[in-house]
Design a protein around this motif. Structure first.
Motif, mmCIF file in Angstrom:
data_model
loop_
_atom_site.group_PDB
_atom_site.id
_atom_site.type_symbol
_atom_site.label_atom_id
_atom_site.label_comp_id
_atom_site.label_asym_id
_atom_site.label_seq_id
_atom_site.Cartn_x
_atom_site.Cartn_y
_atom_site.Cartn_z
ATOM 1 N N UNK A 1 0.848 -1.142 0.124
ATOM 2 C CA UNK A 1 0.059 -0.063 -0.013
ATOM 3 C C UNK A 1 0.855 1.162 0.052
ATOM 4 N N UNK A 2 1.878 1.173 0.860
ATOM 5 C CA UNK A 2 2.721 2.581 0.740
ATOM 6 C C UNK A 2 3.586 2.475 -0.671
ATOM 7 N N UNK A 3 3.891 1.650 -1.356
ATOM 8 C CA UNK A 3 4.564 1.831 -2.370
ATOM 9 C C UNK A 3 3.370 2.137 -3.593
ATOM 10 N N UNK A 4 2.180 1.618 -3.416
ATOM 11 C CA UNK A 4 1.069 2.393 -4.368
ATOM 12 C C UNK A 4 0.881 3.640 -3.984
ATOM 13 N N UNK B 1 -7.439 4.391 -8.435
ATOM 14 C CA UNK B 1 -7.810 5.056 -9.697
ATOM 15 C C UNK B 1 -9.366 4.879 -9.865
ATOM 16 N N UNK B 2 -9.931 3.664 -9.448
ATOM 17 C CA UNK B 2 -11.539 3.374 -9.743
ATOM 18 C C UNK B 2 -12.135 4.366 -8.617
ATOM 19 N N UNK C 1 -3.846 -2.001 -5.580
ATOM 20 C CA UNK C 1 -3.752 -0.709 -4.897
ATOM 21 C C UNK C 1 -3.940 0.602 -5.604
ATOM 22 N N UNK C 2 -3.158 0.677 -6.295
ATOM 23 C CA UNK C 2 -2.932 1.646 -7.490
ATOM 24 C C UNK C 2 -4.296 1.678 -8.325
ATOM 25 N N UNK D 1 -13.109 -5.373 -6.637
ATOM 26 C CA UNK D 1 -13.154 -6.650 -7.747
ATOM 27 C C UNK D 1 -12.256 -5.956 -9.059
ATOM 28 N N UNK D 2 -12.778 -4.705 -9.372
ATOM 29 C CA UNK D 2 -12.018 -4.258 -10.417
ATOM 30 C C UNK D 2 -10.601 -4.124 -10.326
ATOM 31 N N UNK D 3 -10.181 -3.854 -9.285
ATOM 32 C CA UNK D 3 -8.766 -3.805 -8.986
ATOM 33 C C UNK D 3 -7.912 -5.065 -9.160
ATOM 34 N N UNK D 4 -8.661 -6.087 -8.494
ATOM 35 C CA UNK D 4 -8.170 -7.418 -8.503
ATOM 36 C C UNK D 4 -8.120 -7.851 -9.918
#
Ligand code: BES
Ligand code: MN
Length: 461
Positions: A130-133, A454-455, A449-450, A385-388
């Motif tokens: 998460x931090x890197x995202x 975004x979404x 996470x990025x 769900x879109x992120x995965x």
């Protein structure tokens, strides 16, 4: 660099180095001798938050707590934009080489695409993904269209008592439109899953004592109820022959498994069965036969004896009749079960069945958390769900996890929606020896996470 996805891919090597640096810090929250290590990690995380461009970062020592929170904020999207709160924990369970590790538990070791270290999966994977995202977003030209808060807890593995008190005392600090709880596991390396439920928990210690001190078993055996035996007699009565808990009132408030649950959990069954065969591999399944494996693991409450102690366990013989014995017990809870009420039911029942030949006493660690059940059709869940699907190239299925993340229920009071995003695997051996992750899960987690940010920011959720 123009976009966060590319930035993350271009910086994978450095991200991995930094993740390993965090893994080397022994952030064991349950052991007081590691308080300095936990404090050092908190400062390290605060410095990282500032370095990656968050506007504010703070180490917060909680009034009764030993292990601080780290809170970072970026509010560059403006007041009208939604806020996403990301929660992870950076503390870990204890680990010793003697527990069965093949390498030093606090020296990250990479073998065959896996990284082995205590905390690798639970939960520094989530802290760093998460931090890197967030870093990838803040370093790229396109800026997030959501404001971001990151809260990192240092005492999740020891019950989270103080973070809940913090939320109750200062709810504004963690208010958000969406709280993303990032912890736990997906089903398989090539099958992402979204956790829509977590179990709650309550804990107690049962102490049994008979003679006032240890006795010679020859002098006194046969005249006094052996506390280990009495404890065993009590413990043996807590389940029936079908594996159900016998404590009166235990199931009173349990929400029934619905047809919708059944349909969702049927899809995860083969994965959990395969995992059971691999990781558990006991001679046979045990438990409430009328429920499927995923239902037993996520949707049914349990009573578990976590530890039992008494008498002499060293080398050779000692013909002792011990004065005392105790057991540690936890119950995993499902929605609507009140941790305090269940605890009281267990205490009342034990008191009613305890033989009059011994004294029983209870100790309470204060550990208590309510279960959560999230709306699978909610907007945050759809964004997740879109992120995965983006990060794994495969659509996630929905699972109810058996573990507990005590803050989740409290977060539902300060956030409009809650979502759980897990990037580890059950086979990652959280809490056990040779804890590990697939490096690919770390890289996919960053991308997920990025994408989630975004979404949600695009309002496409
Ligand atoms: N990561 C786990 C929680 C978890 C486990 C979530 C499995 C989903 C699936 C977390 O770090 C943990 O171990 N929590 C403790 C909480 C307890 C100490 C209050 C747990 O569940 O035992
Ligand atoms: Mn854990």
């Amino acid at each position: 660099m123009s976009n966060p996805y590319q930035y993350a891919k271009a910086n994978q090597g450095r991200f991995l180095d930094e993740y390993q640096e965090l893994l080397r810090i022994r952030t064991i929250s349950t052991q007081p001798q590691h308080a300095d290590d936990v404090a050092r990690a908190a400062e390290w995380l605060k410095a990282m938050m500032l370095r990656i461009g968050m506007h504010r970062a703070e180490v917060i020592l909680l009034p009764e707590g030993r292990c601080p929170l780290v809170l970072g904020e970026w509010d560059g999207a403006g007041e009208a934009a939604p806020t996403v709160l990301i929660y992870c924990h950076y503390d870990v369970q204890p680990a010793e080489v003697a527990d069965g590790w093949d390498s030093d538990p606090f020296e990250p070791t990479i073998r065959d695409g896996r990284l082995y270290c205590r905390g690798a999966v639970d939960s520094k994977l989530h802290v760093m993904s998460n931090l890197k995202a967030v870093e990838s977003w803040l370093a790229s030209d396109a800026k997030p269209k959501v404001n971001i808060k990151v809260v990192l807890e240092g005492e999740e593995e020891s019950g989270s008592e103080n973070i809940n008190a913090f939320i109750a005392a200062q709810p504004d600090r963690l208010t958000a439109d969406i709280a993303m709880i990032s912890d736990g596991a997906i089903l398989a390396p090539d099958q992402p899953s979204l956790t829509y439920g977590l179990r709650g928990i309550t804990a107690l210690e049962l102490h049994v004592q008979a003679p006032i001190s240890d006795l010679h078993s020859g002098h006194w055996g046969g005249s006094v109820h052996n506390p280990i035996q009495a404890l065993s007699e009590i413990l043996a009565q807590l389940h029936d022959e079908n594996g159900a808990v016998t404590v009166p009132g235990f199931y009173d408030d349990v929400v029934a498994v619905t047809a919708k649950d059944r349909a969702l959990l049927e899809q995860v069954e083969p994965y959990l069965q395969a995992e059971w065969d691999d990781v558990v591999s006991a001679p046979a399944l045990w438990g409430e036969a009328e429920y499927s494996l995923p239902e037993r693991l996520g949707a049914r409450p349990t009573l578990e004896i976590n530890g039992i102690h008494g008498g002499y366990t060293g080398d050779g013989m000692k013909t002792v009749l011990p004065a005392r014995a105790f057991a540690k017990i936890t119950c995993r809870l499902v929605p609507r079960q009140d941790p305090a009420r269940v605890l009281q039911c267990v205490v009342d029942h034990i008191e009613s069945i305890a033989p009059k030949t011994v004294n029983v006493d209870f100790k309470f660690g204060g550990m208590g958390a309510e279960a959560v059940l999230l709306d699978v059709d909610g907007l945050a869940m759809k964004s997740a769900a879109e992120a995965y699907t983006y990060a794994w190239g495969i659509e996630p299925v929905f699972e109810r996890a058996g573990g507990s993340v005590p803050i989740t229920f409290e977060c539902m009071k300060v956030a409009k929606e809650v979502v759980i995003m897990s990037y580890g695997l059950k086979s990652g051996r959280a809490h056990g020896p040779n804890e590990n992750i697939y490096l690919q899960n770390f890289y996919n987690g960053i991308q997920a996470t990025i994408k989630f940010i975004d979404v949600v920011g695009e309002g496409r959720s």
